[in-house]
Scaffold this active site. Structure first.
Site, PDB file in Angstrom:
ATOM      1  CD  GLU A 173      46.825  40.533  48.286  1.00  0.00           C
ATOM      2  OE1 GLU A 173      47.191  39.454  48.610  1.00  0.00           O
ATOM      3  OE2 GLU A 173      45.506  40.675  47.625  1.00  0.00           O
ATOM      4  CG  HIS A 176      41.790  39.580  51.008  1.00  0.00           C
ATOM      5  ND1 HIS A 176      40.313  39.060  51.413  1.00  0.00           N
ATOM      6  CD2 HIS A 176      42.202  38.454  50.214  1.00  0.00           C
ATOM      7  CE1 HIS A 176      40.181  37.776  51.242  1.00  0.00           C
ATOM      8  NE2 HIS A 176      41.484  37.402  50.360  1.00  0.00           N
ATOM      9  CG  HIS A 205      26.636  39.393  40.585  1.00  0.00           C
ATOM     10  ND1 HIS A 205      25.505  39.093  40.147  1.00  0.00           N
ATOM     11  CD2 HIS A 205      27.626  38.673  40.012  1.00  0.00           C
ATOM     12  CE1 HIS A 205      25.636  38.166  39.267  1.00  0.00           C
ATOM     13  NE2 HIS A 205      26.520  37.741  39.178  1.00  0.00           N
TER      14      HIS A 205
END
Length: 309
Positions: free
Chosen positions: A62, A65, A281
């Site tokens: 976290e 990021h 993805h």
């Protein structure tokens, strides 16, 4: 622009685009590892301090990021101001710069709101899509920077009405695909269906029985439609746009990306949510959306060229 500074601008454009990709993948990583509250209900600080004192996996993911988002935001601001000043003769630059900054700030605010107060799954699913718009705007700015030396025909495109409408339609539809995919993640529906391509391969015509199965299979159906649609557009472009390399090769690359997206989606099921496959993805759909937005830019240029000739 002096030659040496132009090359420096190219490097800034590339680094900023890669940085925006890191923000997208970092957000996906936070979601996939359930690290959204790694810093607790604190923002912009982390568990009560600017630099976390206790490092766990969730805190590291976290906080990293947040740090990357802050650092890349500075790069975005530099790129936008630089392109506004150096490439002000390119009409798309100001609009793209505004989009990049506006949606970057908006996604940060939504992320902060999630940490501070929490959000519903359907609102959280918008977070990735909003970040995607900012990434696409930065990617297009980077493409424009690389167009200045006119080594390919992106400025002099001639796109006919049929391809124009397909381009606009598939780009808008791709956002629905993105949203349904984000909804699968945020509702925890990723392994609701453990078979592929059907939810239950032993009974392909069986309708989903639960809401989570509808969410999951809705995304698969949406992905199947965009795969077929881009395949059709690629064949059309290969037949009618052989002389326009940016259109011809652009749609071939788009089909490769959508194919990789489908394959990665299948392997998410086969590998039971392998983290690397899941991040790939997200990567493929991000690159595909950015490329489709570039096609929209080409369509706009073609229309402008028609009106002025």
């Amino acid at each position: 622009m002096q030659h040496r500074y132009y090359w420096l601008l190219k490097w800034v454009a590339v680094l900023t685009t890669l940085g925006m990709l890191l923000i997208l993948l970092g957000g996906a990583l936070v979601t996939k590892t359930d690290s959204g509250l790694g810093c607790g209900r604190n923002w912009p600080d982390c568990n009560g301090s600017l630099i976390p004192k206790e490092i766990t996996t969730e805190v590291l993911i976290e906080f990293s990021h947040r740090f990357v988002t802050g650092a890349v935001s500075i790069l975005v601001l530099i790129l936008v101001i630089w392109t506004w000043r150096a490439l002000k003769h390119v009409k798309e630059v100001k609009f793209l710069g505004f989009l990049a900054i506006f949606f970057l700030v908006l996604q940060a605010l939504i992320g902060a709101a999630q940490v501070l107060w929490g959000q519903g799954d359907f609102i959280l699913a918008l977070h990735f899509g909003i970040s995607l718009i900012s990434f696409a705007a930065v990617m297009l700015l980077a493409m424009i920077v690389f167009e200045v030396d006119q080594k390919f025909d992106a400025v002099r495109v001639d796109i006919q009405k049929k391809l124009k409408w397909h381009t606009i339609g598939v780009t808008l539809y791709s956002y629905i695909v993105v949203y349904t995919g984000a909804l699968v993640r945020h509702t925890g529906s990723s392994l609701t269906c453990t078979s592929w391509p059907f939810c239950d391969n032993s009974d392909p015509f069986k309708l989903p029985a639960k809401m989570y199965e509808w969410v999951h299979m809705g995304h698969r159906f949406a992905a199947f439609l965009i795969f077929v649609w881009i395949l059709y557009i690629m064949v059309h472009a290969m037949k009618h746009y052989k002389e326009q390399k940016v259109v011809y090769w652009g749609w071939i690359i788009a089909f490769i990306l959508v194919s990789l997206q489908v394959i990665a989606g299948a392997f998410i099921i086969y590998t039971h949510l392998n983290l690397i496959v899941s991040l790939l993805h997200s990567l493929f759909i991000s690159l595909l959306f950015g490329l489709l937005c570039y096609f929209i830019l080409l369509v706009a240029r073609s229309s402008y060229n028609e009106k002025n000739h």
